[in-house]
Design an enzyme around this catalytic site. Structure first.
Site, PDB file in Angstrom:
ATOM      1  N   GLU A   1      -8.782  -9.889   4.340  1.00 62.06           N
ATOM      2  CA  GLU A   1      -9.206  -8.525   4.059  1.00 62.06           C
ATOM      3  C   GLU A   1     -10.624  -8.502   3.498  1.00 62.06           C
ATOM      4  OE1 GLU A   1      -6.303  -6.226   1.911  1.00 62.06           O
ATOM      5  OE2 GLU A   1      -7.680  -4.531   1.617  1.00 62.06           O
TER       6      GLU A   1
ATOM      7  N   SER B   1       0.843  -1.204   0.000  1.00 62.09           N
ATOM      8  CA  SER B   1       0.000   0.000   0.000  1.00 62.09           C
ATOM      9  C   SER B   1       0.876   1.251   0.000  1.00 62.09           C
ATOM     10  CB  SER B   1      -0.948   0.002   1.208  1.00 62.09           C
ATOM     11  OG  SER B   1      -0.233  -0.243   2.409  1.00 62.09           O
TER      12      SER B   1
ATOM     13  N   LYS C   1       5.004 -11.236   3.349  1.00 64.04           N
ATOM     14  CA  LYS C   1       3.559 -11.511   3.178  1.00 64.04           C
ATOM     15  C   LYS C   1       3.281 -11.697   1.692  1.00 64.04           C
ATOM     16  CE  LYS C   1       0.150  -8.260   3.916  1.00 64.04           C
ATOM     17  NZ  LYS C   1      -0.411  -8.123   2.564  1.00 64.04           N
TER      18      LYS C   1
END
Ligand code: KIV
Length: 271
Positions: free
Chosen positions: A189, A52, A120
């Site tokens: 998510e 992000s 991740k």
């Protein structure tokens, strides 16, 4: 370039014990040294150097453009500011979707050049060969299911995932496969809270939710969103703990006024 690699206080064993003891895990993003120092000093358990950063730091509309070199730059800055938290770094788009050897080489670069504690990876069963290869090399891997922003062009939007039974069943299966493969944790998510709670009961590894309800073992937010720095983004799952956009805009406005009026610097602020 040499990077000091050290084991911080929070390890994969700490996180596993927290799940076992029913102690909730707090995770936030950071992309730079100064923010990492603040987040770590405030007692966070996991710092995510998320891709992000492509949105928050660079102003891209998706996470796809960020490169491995850019992730390494952000992650090494975060690691230098972190004493206690476990630091996990997103594998950027494209690094895990092809040859397993390429994925492993990218994960090794992240570990060697940043001093982070793990990586991740977004995706389920289809990425298992790469995930297993990376774990076999001794690198802790965190999974990421549900809304996976690296697949945004395939998903067609940032809406709630796994509402339909077929997608929910695939997510449950993927979660079990990731846990069996040896992932140390799983981010989920934007999925229904009941599904996230079911996954959390079924798998032995810690689950961390973002827009996935209170039944997860922990929660993650993008730090700029929860501090209210990023003004335009207010999804239902986001709790805003401060309004730093207003505080920063006012402070900078005062500085501009003071410079223009000649009030700054005063007698005490000069040599
Ligand atoms: O990149 C990121 O910030 C993330 C979180 C939203 C979990 O993957």
């Amino acid at each position: 370039m040499s990077v000091e690699s050290k084991v911080r206080a929070v390890t994969t064993a700490t996180l596993a014990k927290m799940k076992h003891d029913g102690e909730k895990i707090a995770m936030l993003t950071a992309y730079d040294y100064t923010m990492a120092k603040i987040v770590d000093g405030a007692g966070i358990d996991i710092i995510l150097v998320g891709d992000s950063a492509a949105n928050v730091m660079a102003g891209h509309t998706t996470t796809l453009p960020i490169t491995l070199d850019q992730m390494i730059y952000h992650a090494s800055s975060v690691v230098r500011g972190t004493e206690r938290a476990f630091v996990v770094v997103d594998m950027p788009f494209g690094t895990c979707s092809g040859d397993e050897q390429v994925a492993l080489a990218a994960a090794i670069r992240i570990m060697k050049e940043t001093g982070a504690d793990g990586v991740k990876i977004e995706g389920g069963e289809e990425l298992l060969p790469s995930i297993k290869k990376i774990i076999a090399a001794g690198i802790p891997v965190m999974g990421h299911l549900g809304l996976t922003p690296q697949s945004i062009h395939q998903l067609g939007g940032y809406g709630l995932r796994a509402k339909e039974e077929a997608e929910a069943q695939k997510l449950l299966r993927d979660a079990e496969l990731l846990a069996e493969a040896g992932c140390f944790g799983l981010v989920m998510e934007k999925i229904p809270a009941a599904l996230a709670a079911e996954v959390t009961r079924r798998i032995a590894i810690p689950t961390i939710g973002i827009g996935a309800g209170a039944g997860c073992d922990g929660q993650v937010l993008v730090v700029h969103d929860m501090l209210g720095i990023n003004k335009g983004f207010k999804p239902k799952f986001l709790r805003q703990y401060a309004d730093l956009h207003t505080a920063m805009t006012e402070a900078i406005g005062h500085y501009v006024e003071d410079v223009r009026s000649g009030d700054f610097p005063n007698e005490q602020e000069q040599y």
